[in-house]
Design a protein around this motif. Structure first.
Motif, PDB file in Angstrom:
ATOM      1  N   ASN A  71       0.803  -1.225   0.000  1.00 38.42           N
ATOM      2  CA  ASN A  71       0.000   0.000   0.000  1.00 38.42           C
ATOM      3  C   ASN A  71       0.831   1.268   0.000  1.00 38.42           C
ATOM      4  N   ARG A  72       2.152   1.126   0.151  1.00 41.01           N
ATOM      5  CA  ARG A  72       3.046   2.282   0.306  1.00 41.01           C
ATOM      6  C   ARG A  72       2.581   3.161   1.478  1.00 41.01           C
ATOM      7  N   SER A  73       2.121   2.516   2.522  1.00 46.75           N
ATOM      8  CA  SER A  73       1.565   3.214   3.673  1.00 46.75           C
ATOM      9  C   SER A  73       2.673   3.600   4.645  1.00 46.75           C
ATOM     10  N   TYR A  74       2.822   4.886   4.860  1.00 46.29           N
ATOM     11  CA  TYR A  74       3.857   5.378   5.760  1.00 46.29           C
ATOM     12  C   TYR A  74       3.578   4.959   7.203  1.00 46.29           C
ATOM     13  N   ILE A  75       2.318   5.001   7.608  1.00 42.88           N
ATOM     14  CA  ILE A  75       1.960   4.634   8.975  1.00 42.88           C
ATOM     15  C   ILE A  75       2.253   3.158   9.223  1.00 42.88           C
ATOM     16  N   TRP A  76       1.829   2.265   8.305  1.00 41.93           N
ATOM     17  CA  TRP A  76       2.040   0.838   8.505  1.00 41.93           C
ATOM     18  C   TRP A  76       3.499   0.449   8.341  1.00 41.93           C
ATOM     19  N   ILE A  77       4.247   1.171   7.516  1.00 43.63           N
ATOM     20  CA  ILE A  77       5.690   0.921   7.423  1.00 43.63           C
ATOM     21  C   ILE A  77       6.349   1.265   8.757  1.00 43.63           C
ATOM     22  N   ARG A  78       5.904   2.336   9.394  1.00 49.03           N
ATOM     23  CA  ARG A  78       6.459   2.675  10.706  1.00 49.03           C
ATOM     24  C   ARG A  78       6.092   1.628  11.745  1.00 49.03           C
ATOM     25  N   VAL A  79       4.877   1.075  11.655  1.00 47.35           N
ATOM     26  CA  VAL A  79       4.484  -0.010  12.559  1.00 47.35           C
ATOM     27  C   VAL A  79       5.393  -1.218  12.340  1.00 47.35           C
ATOM     28  N   ALA A  80       5.612  -1.587  11.079  1.00 43.38           N
ATOM     29  CA  ALA A  80       6.476  -2.725  10.772  1.00 43.38           C
ATOM     30  C   ALA A  80       7.906  -2.449  11.230  1.00 43.38           C
ATOM     31  N   LYS A  81       8.371  -1.227  11.016  1.00 42.57           N
ATOM     32  CA  LYS A  81       9.730  -0.861  11.442  1.00 42.57           C
ATOM     33  C   LYS A  81       9.847  -0.928  12.964  1.00 42.57           C
ATOM     34  N   PHE A  82       8.783  -0.646  13.679  1.00 42.05           N
ATOM     35  CA  PHE A  82       8.774  -0.735  15.138  1.00 42.05           C
ATOM     36  C   PHE A  82       8.746  -2.193  15.609  1.00 42.05           C
ATOM     37  N   ILE A  83       8.020  -3.056  14.903  1.00 41.12           N
ATOM     38  CA  ILE A  83       7.826  -4.444  15.321  1.00 41.12           C
ATOM     39  C   ILE A  83       9.075  -5.298  15.107  1.00 41.12           C
ATOM     40  N   TRP A  84       9.768  -5.099  13.980  1.00 40.78           N
ATOM     41  CA  TRP A  84      10.843  -6.031  13.610  1.00 40.78           C
ATOM     42  C   TRP A  84      11.981  -6.137  14.628  1.00 40.78           C
ATOM     43  N   PRO A  85      12.447  -5.063  15.245  1.00 41.11           N
ATOM     44  CA  PRO A  85      13.515  -5.271  16.248  1.00 41.11           C
ATOM     45  C   PRO A  85      13.108  -6.184  17.395  1.00 41.11           C
ATOM     46  N   PHE A  86      11.866  -6.060  17.859  1.00 42.43           N
ATOM     47  CA  PHE A  86      11.384  -6.933  18.921  1.00 42.43           C
ATOM     48  C   PHE A  86      11.308  -8.385  18.435  1.00 42.43           C
ATOM     49  N   VAL A  87      10.827  -8.565  17.220  1.00 39.38           N
ATOM     50  CA  VAL A  87      10.734  -9.905  16.652  1.00 39.38           C
ATOM     51  C   VAL A  87      12.122 -10.528  16.531  1.00 39.38           C
ATOM     52  N   ILE A  88      13.093  -9.750  16.078  1.00 35.94           N
ATOM     53  CA  ILE A  88      14.452 -10.263  15.904  1.00 35.94           C
ATOM     54  C   ILE A  88      15.051 -10.675  17.254  1.00 35.94           C
ATOM     55  N   ILE A  89      14.871  -9.852  18.266  1.00 41.60           N
ATOM     56  CA  ILE A  89      15.420 -10.181  19.592  1.00 41.60           C
ATOM     57  C   ILE A  89      14.741 -11.425  20.158  1.00 41.60           C
ATOM     58  N   ILE A  90      13.427 -11.506  20.057  1.00 43.88           N
ATOM     59  CA  ILE A  90      12.701 -12.673  20.560  1.00 43.88           C
ATOM     60  C   ILE A  90      13.126 -13.930  19.808  1.00 43.88           C
ATOM     61  N   CYS A  91      13.298 -13.828  18.494  1.00 44.76           N
ATOM     62  CA  CYS A  91      13.704 -15.002  17.714  1.00 44.76           C
ATOM     63  C   CYS A  91      15.143 -15.399  17.988  1.00 44.76           C
ATOM     64  N   ALA A  92      16.010 -14.443  18.282  1.00 45.85           N
ATOM     65  CA  ALA A  92      17.393 -14.789  18.640  1.00 45.85           C
ATOM     66  C   ALA A  92      17.416 -15.537  19.970  1.00 45.85           C
ATOM     67  N   ILE A  93      16.630 -15.081  20.934  1.00 49.67           N
ATOM     68  CA  ILE A  93      16.543 -15.772  22.227  1.00 49.67           C
ATOM     69  C   ILE A  93      15.924 -17.153  22.033  1.00 49.67           C
ATOM     70  N   ARG A  94      14.868 -17.223  21.220  1.00 48.38           N
ATOM     71  CA  ARG A  94      14.226 -18.514  20.934  1.00 48.38           C
ATOM     72  C   ARG A  94      15.208 -19.478  20.286  1.00 48.38           C
ATOM     73  N   ALA A  95      16.021 -18.986  19.353  1.00 48.07           N
ATOM     74  CA  ALA A  95      16.990 -19.848  18.676  1.00 48.07           C
ATOM     75  C   ALA A  95      17.985 -20.437  19.665  1.00 48.07           C
ATOM     76  N   ILE A  96      18.486 -19.611  20.564  1.00 50.72           N
ATOM     77  CA  ILE A  96      19.448 -20.098  21.554  1.00 50.72           C
ATOM     78  C   ILE A  96      18.812 -21.154  22.449  1.00 50.72           C
ATOM     79  N   ILE A  97      17.608 -20.890  22.928  1.00 52.09           N
ATOM     80  CA  ILE A  97      16.933 -21.833  23.817  1.00 52.09           C
ATOM     81  C   ILE A  97      16.592 -23.125  23.079  1.00 52.09           C
ATOM     82  N   MET A  98      16.148 -23.026  21.833  1.00 57.07           N
ATOM     83  CA  MET A  98      15.816 -24.227  21.067  1.00 57.07           C
ATOM     84  C   MET A  98      17.052 -25.094  20.844  1.00 57.07           C
ATOM     85  N   ILE A  99      18.181 -24.475  20.543  1.00 49.85           N
ATOM     86  CA  ILE A  99      19.419 -25.233  20.327  1.00 49.85           C
ATOM     87  C   ILE A  99      19.830 -25.950  21.604  1.00 49.85           C
TER      88      ILE A  99
END
Length: 192
Positions: A71-99
């Motif tokens: 949609n080229r939506s500036y608001i939703w791009i900012r939401v996605a930009k806000f979400i991804w760092p949290f997702v990356i940190i949670i997935c890095a912790i999940r990866a370590i625990i899963m291993i």
């Protein structure tokens, strides 16, 4: 000077959408696999459900990014930009625990494979049994190959997510850059 294509392997918008579809597909498939058959790999009750839920959450973040890019939506791009760092940190912790948990449960996984794919005895007694058996493809490859594949997949997952965050961040900056420029009317693009 503004860099419009810094470190991009794919074209920005279309490539980011394709990358997001790839992330959504494998994250949702992996999340469903963990929710259905995770009790054969992880032996503490809510563990596989948490991992599967995080996988579905990553898929949801990818879908939000896809829609924002589409949609080229500036608001939703900012939401996605806000979400991804949290997702990356949670997935890095999940990866370590899963291993770590896969290493701790390797004897139980080997027992399951040696006994026709049935669930570990303590897990079956606790009521974790489903109607399925352990997929035979996992047993034929052997635990060391399975473990190596899981480690490589989990690390690649975090790397792929970091690149998706970069694409979303880059598209956000492009939208900000172009919103500051003036259109062709009333004095031209730069109002010079």
């Amino acid at each position: 000077m503004w860099c419009d294509n810094c470190l991009l392997v794919l074209p920005l918008r279309a490539g980011a959408i394709a990358w997001g579809v790839f992330i959504a597909a494998y994250s949702i498939a992996g999340g469903i696999f963990l929710l259905v058959d995770g009790q054969f790999l992880f032996f503490n009750y809510p563990e596989w459900q948490i991992y599967g839920g995080i996988g579905l959450g990553v898929g949801a973040a990818a879908v939000i990014s896809i829609l924002a890019l589409s949609n080229r939506s500036y608001i939703w791009i900012r939401v996605a930009k806000f979400i991804w760092p949290f997702v990356i940190i949670i997935c890095a912790i999940r990866a370590i625990i899963m291993i770590v948990e896969l290493q701790r449960g390797k004897d139980k996984i080997a027992w399951e494979c040696n006994n026709g794919g049935q669930l570990w005895t303590e897990s079956a007694v606790a009521g974790y049994q489903t109607t399925t058996t352990f997929p035979s493809g996992f047993c034929t490859t052997g635990f060391s190959n399975l473990n190596t594949a899981f480690i490589i997949s989990l690390l690649a997952d975090v790397g792929i997510q970091i690149y998706m965050f970069f694409l979303v961040w880059r598209f956000s900056k492009r939208l900000e850059h172009y919103s500051n420029m003036k259109g062709p009317f009333y004095g031209g693009y730069y109002n010079a």
